[in-house]
Design a protein around this motif. Structure first.
Motif, PDB file in Angstrom:
ATOM      1  N   GLU A 143       0.835  -1.207   0.000  1.00 33.16           N
ATOM      2  CA  GLU A 143       0.000   0.000   0.000  1.00 33.16           C
ATOM      3  C   GLU A 143       0.869   1.257   0.000  1.00 33.16           C
ATOM      4  O   GLU A 143       0.559   2.245  -0.683  1.00 33.16           O
ATOM      5  CB  GLU A 143      -0.937  -0.004   1.206  1.00 33.16           C
ATOM      6  CG  GLU A 143      -1.934   1.137   1.195  1.00 33.16           C
ATOM      7  CD  GLU A 143      -3.031   0.974   2.240  1.00 33.16           C
ATOM      8  OE1 GLU A 143      -3.700   1.978   2.544  1.00 33.16           O
ATOM      9  OE2 GLU A 143      -3.223  -0.157   2.750  1.00 33.16           O
ATOM     10  N   HIS A 198      -5.470   0.816  -3.116  1.00 31.26           N
ATOM     11  CA  HIS A 198      -5.825   1.668  -1.987  1.00 31.26           C
ATOM     12  C   HIS A 198      -4.740   2.710  -1.724  1.00 31.26           C
ATOM     13  O   HIS A 198      -5.031   3.847  -1.364  1.00 31.26           O
ATOM     14  CB  HIS A 198      -6.068   0.828  -0.736  1.00 31.26           C
ATOM     15  CG  HIS A 198      -7.339   0.028  -0.797  1.00 31.26           C
ATOM     16  ND1 HIS A 198      -7.465  -1.220  -0.215  1.00 31.26           N
ATOM     17  CD2 HIS A 198      -8.525   0.285  -1.391  1.00 31.26           C
ATOM     18  CE1 HIS A 198      -8.681  -1.687  -0.439  1.00 31.26           C
ATOM     19  NE2 HIS A 198      -9.340  -0.796  -1.147  1.00 31.26           N
ATOM     20  N   GLN A 201      -5.116   5.419  -4.387  1.00 30.38           N
ATOM     21  CA  GLN A 201      -6.284   6.242  -4.111  1.00 30.38           C
ATOM     22  C   GLN A 201      -6.054   7.126  -2.879  1.00 30.38           C
ATOM     23  O   GLN A 201      -6.568   8.245  -2.806  1.00 30.38           O
ATOM     24  CB  GLN A 201      -7.510   5.357  -3.919  1.00 30.38           C
ATOM     25  CG  GLN A 201      -7.967   4.698  -5.214  1.00 30.38           C
ATOM     26  CD  GLN A 201      -9.170   3.816  -5.040  1.00 30.38           C
ATOM     27  OE1 GLN A 201      -9.441   3.329  -3.941  1.00 30.38           O
ATOM     28  NE2 GLN A 201      -9.877   3.577  -6.128  1.00 30.38           N
TER      29      GLN A 201
END
Length: 204
Positions: A143, A198, A201
């Motif tokens: 991430e 994720h 984003q």
């Protein structure tokens, strides 16, 4: 309250309201956003509406003749977006800004930056290929990679990164996927892809 204070208060209220109307996509008011989108769409000619369906490729390392062709597609054919390919970060940022100014409707800008800007651009930072990331146990690290790549692409004015690659690497005769895949296990590929997404984003 004195008259001067009321006038000042009213001025700021109008400014705030006007600011929200000018940039409704920065608010969470979905009706206002839809109204803005519809107002732009309804102001377009049929030719402009058709142009909005197209995203064309641009290379900032192919010279002015190529860039002139892209400029023409923006001004004469009203394309809705550009996907940048090979080039350099400074050239791309400058050209991105230039053609956004040429376009009546702001365009969606995109690129393939699966392992960072260096997948397409010279003198930029490279992150590990997905095959390496697929071996990492801690998905929070994936991430973080996605977030950093998102920050880098956003800094260049990109709205979309066509990443990560979510192919499952099950065909040894396919030379294109290989290192671009998180691996051969579908569950691991899914988990890593979601973490990467994720992260991007999270960078906006």
């Amino acid at each position: 309250m004195n008259k001067q204070f009321l006038v000042t208060l009213l001025f700021f209220a109008v400014c705030i309201s006007h600011g929200q109307q000018m940039d409704p996509l920065a608010t969470e008011d979905h009706q206002e956003q839809q109204h803005w989108v519809d107002s732009i769409y309804n102001s377009l000619s049929l030719e402009e509406k058709i142009g909005q369906l197209y995203m064309v490729r641009a290379f900032t390392d192919k010279g002015e003749t190529h860039l002139d062709q892209v400029r023409e597609l923006v001004t004469d054919y009203h394309v809705g977006g550009v996907i940048f390919s090979t080039g350099g970060p400074y050239r791309q940022a400058a050209f991105n800004n230039e053609i956004q100014e040429l376009s009546r409707v702001k365009m969606l800008m995109a690129m393939d930056a699966e392992w960072g800007l260096s997948m397409r651009l010279d003198s930029t930072f490279a992150f590990p290929y997905n095959m390496v990331l697929g071996a990492v146990k801690d998905n929070s690290l994936i991430e973080q990679v996605g977030k950093h790549i998102g920050e880098h692409t956003r800094r260049l004015g990109m709205h979309i990164n066509f990443a990560p690659d979510v192919d499952i690497n099950t065909n040894p005769n396919n030379p294109i996927i290989g290192n671009r895949s998180f691996g051969e296990n579908r569950d691991n590929v899914t988990e890593k892809a979601l973490a990467f997404m994720h992260g991007m984003q999270g960078a906006g």
